[in-house]
Design a protein around this motif. Structure first.
Motif, short mmCIF file in Angstrom:
data_model
loop_
_atom_site.label_atom_id
_atom_site.label_comp_id
_atom_site.label_asym_id
_atom_site.label_seq_id
_atom_site.Cartn_x
_atom_site.Cartn_y
_atom_site.Cartn_z
N MET A 1 0.84 -1.18 0.00
CA MET A 1 0.00 0.00 0.00
C MET A 1 0.89 1.24 0.00
SD MET A 1 -3.23 0.87 2.43
CE MET A 1 -4.38 -0.14 1.53
N THR A 2 0.55 2.21 -0.82
CA THR A 2 1.35 3.43 -0.96
C THR A 2 1.18 4.31 0.27
OG1 THR A 2 1.04 3.37 -3.34
CG2 THR A 2 1.75 5.45 -2.39
N LYS A 3 2.30 4.74 0.84
CA LYS A 3 2.32 5.64 1.99
C LYS A 3 3.05 6.90 1.58
CE LYS A 3 2.39 6.22 6.68
NZ LYS A 3 1.70 7.45 6.90
N LEU A 4 2.45 8.05 1.82
CA LEU A 4 3.06 9.33 1.48
C LEU A 4 3.47 10.06 2.75
CD1 LEU A 4 0.51 10.51 -1.22
CD2 LEU A 4 2.76 9.54 -1.62
N GLU A 5 4.50 10.88 2.65
CA GLU A 5 4.91 11.68 3.80
C GLU A 5 4.06 12.93 3.96
OE1 GLU A 5 7.53 13.07 0.40
OE2 GLU A 5 6.81 11.15 1.11
N PHE A 6 3.20 13.20 2.98
CA PHE A 6 2.30 14.34 3.05
C PHE A 6 1.07 13.97 3.89
CE2 PHE A 6 3.91 14.48 -1.45
CZ PHE A 6 4.86 15.45 -1.23
N ASP A 7 0.54 14.93 4.59
CA ASP A 7 -0.70 14.75 5.32
C ASP A 7 -1.81 15.34 4.45
OD1 ASP A 7 -2.40 14.04 7.35
OD2 ASP A 7 -1.86 15.71 8.66
N ILE A 8 -2.50 14.48 3.71
CA ILE A 8 -3.48 14.91 2.72
C ILE A 8 -4.88 14.97 3.35
CG2 ILE A 8 -4.56 14.34 0.51
CD1 ILE A 8 -1.95 13.00 -0.29
N HIS A 9 -5.59 16.08 3.08
CA HIS A 9 -6.94 16.29 3.63
C HIS A 9 -7.88 16.76 2.53
CE1 HIS A 9 -5.62 15.93 7.78
NE2 HIS A 9 -4.57 16.66 7.46
N ASN A 10 -9.16 16.86 2.88
CA ASN A 10 -10.20 17.45 2.02
C ASN A 10 -10.21 16.86 0.62
OD1 ASN A 10 -10.82 19.27 4.16
ND2 ASN A 10 -9.07 20.52 3.54
N ILE A 11 -10.19 15.57 0.53
CA ILE A 11 -10.13 14.89 -0.77
C ILE A 11 -11.53 14.84 -1.39
CG2 ILE A 11 -9.61 12.71 -1.91
CD1 ILE A 11 -7.62 12.34 0.59
N LEU A 12 -11.59 15.29 -2.63
CA LEU A 12 -12.85 15.26 -3.38
C LEU A 12 -12.53 14.76 -4.79
CD1 LEU A 12 -15.87 15.90 -3.66
CD2 LEU A 12 -15.19 18.21 -4.35
N ILE A 13 -13.08 13.62 -5.16
CA ILE A 13 -12.84 13.02 -6.47
C ILE A 13 -14.13 13.11 -7.27
CG2 ILE A 13 -12.19 10.92 -7.71
CD1 ILE A 13 -10.69 10.07 -5.11
N THR A 14 -14.05 13.79 -8.43
CA THR A 14 -15.22 13.94 -9.30
C THR A 14 -14.83 13.62 -10.74
OG1 THR A 14 -14.75 16.29 -9.62
CG2 THR A 14 -16.29 15.71 -7.86
N LYS A 15 -15.84 13.21 -11.52
CA LYS A 15 -15.60 13.01 -12.95
C LYS A 15 -15.39 14.38 -13.58
CE LYS A 15 -17.86 8.66 -13.67
NZ LYS A 15 -18.81 7.88 -14.44
N HIS A 16 -14.43 14.44 -14.49
CA HIS A 16 -14.15 15.70 -15.17
C HIS A 16 -15.20 15.94 -16.23
CE1 HIS A 16 -11.97 18.98 -16.98
NE2 HIS A 16 -11.13 18.94 -15.96
N THR A 17 -15.63 17.17 -16.38
CA THR A 17 -16.71 17.48 -17.32
C THR A 17 -16.21 17.76 -18.74
OG1 THR A 17 -16.64 19.79 -16.65
CG2 THR A 17 -18.23 18.38 -15.53
N ASP A 18 -14.93 18.11 -18.91
CA ASP A 18 -14.41 18.48 -20.23
C ASP A 18 -13.77 17.31 -20.99
OD1 ASP A 18 -15.23 21.07 -19.80
OD2 ASP A 18 -13.29 21.70 -19.02
N TYR A 19 -13.38 16.28 -20.31
CA TYR A 19 -12.76 15.13 -20.96
C TYR A 19 -13.03 13.89 -20.11
CZ TYR A 19 -9.08 15.76 -17.48
OH TYR A 19 -8.41 15.90 -16.30
N LYS A 20 -12.70 12.73 -20.66
CA LYS A 20 -12.91 11.47 -19.95
C LYS A 20 -11.81 11.32 -18.91
CE LYS A 20 -14.30 6.84 -21.18
NZ LYS A 20 -14.43 5.87 -22.23
N GLY A 21 -12.19 11.45 -17.66
CA GLY A 21 -11.22 11.35 -16.58
C GLY A 21 -11.78 11.90 -15.29
N TYR A 22 -10.89 12.27 -14.38
CA TYR A 22 -11.27 12.72 -13.05
C TYR A 22 -10.49 13.95 -12.64
CZ TYR A 22 -13.45 8.17 -12.62
OH TYR A 22 -14.25 7.07 -12.83
N LYS A 23 -11.08 14.65 -11.70
CA LYS A 23 -10.44 15.78 -11.05
C LYS A 23 -10.38 15.42 -9.57
CE LYS A 23 -11.64 19.94 -12.33
NZ LYS A 23 -12.36 21.22 -12.48
N ILE A 24 -9.17 15.37 -9.03
CA ILE A 24 -9.00 15.03 -7.62
C ILE A 24 -8.51 16.28 -6.89
CG2 ILE A 24 -7.84 13.55 -5.95
CD1 ILE A 24 -7.38 11.54 -8.27
#
Length: 97
Positions: free
Chosen positions: A1-24
């Motif tokens: 499992m990937t562990k990062l040294e950053f403390d990441i918060h407020n994660i919001l993953i949505t489908k991108h509206t302009d192309y096939k993909g995501y905006k995280i």
């Protein structure tokens, strides 16, 4: 499992509206970033940008960043780790993809 040294918060993953993909959207040290992800048969990282509400200096890359409605600048520090970040999000938030 990937562990990062950053403390990441407020994660919001949505489908991108302009192309096939995501905006995280996420934050590190109360500074906001967006990882743009494309999707074909697999997910692949495209870019990683600062999205600051106020003019400030990025704590990760020391770049002066203007508010996001004026400028969306790449964060070189996180851009160079975008594949690792995508792997982290896929492992920890797989149900959102």
């Amino acid at each position: 499992m990937t562990k990062l040294e950053f403390d990441i918060h407020n994660i919001l993953i949505t489908k991108h509206t302009d192309y096939k993909g995501y905006k995280i959207r996420f934050s590190i040290d109360q500074q906001h970033y967006v990882l743009l992800v494309g999707k074909t048969n697999i997910l692949f990282p495209l870019s990683l940008i600062h999205t600051f509400n106020d003019k400030g200096t990025c704590k990760l890359c020391n770049k002066l960043v203007l508010p996001s409605n004026i400028s969306q600048q790449v964060c070189p520090t996180l851009f160079n780790r975008r594949k690792e970040l995508l792997t982290y999000f896929q492992e920890h938030y797989s149900e959102q993809f």
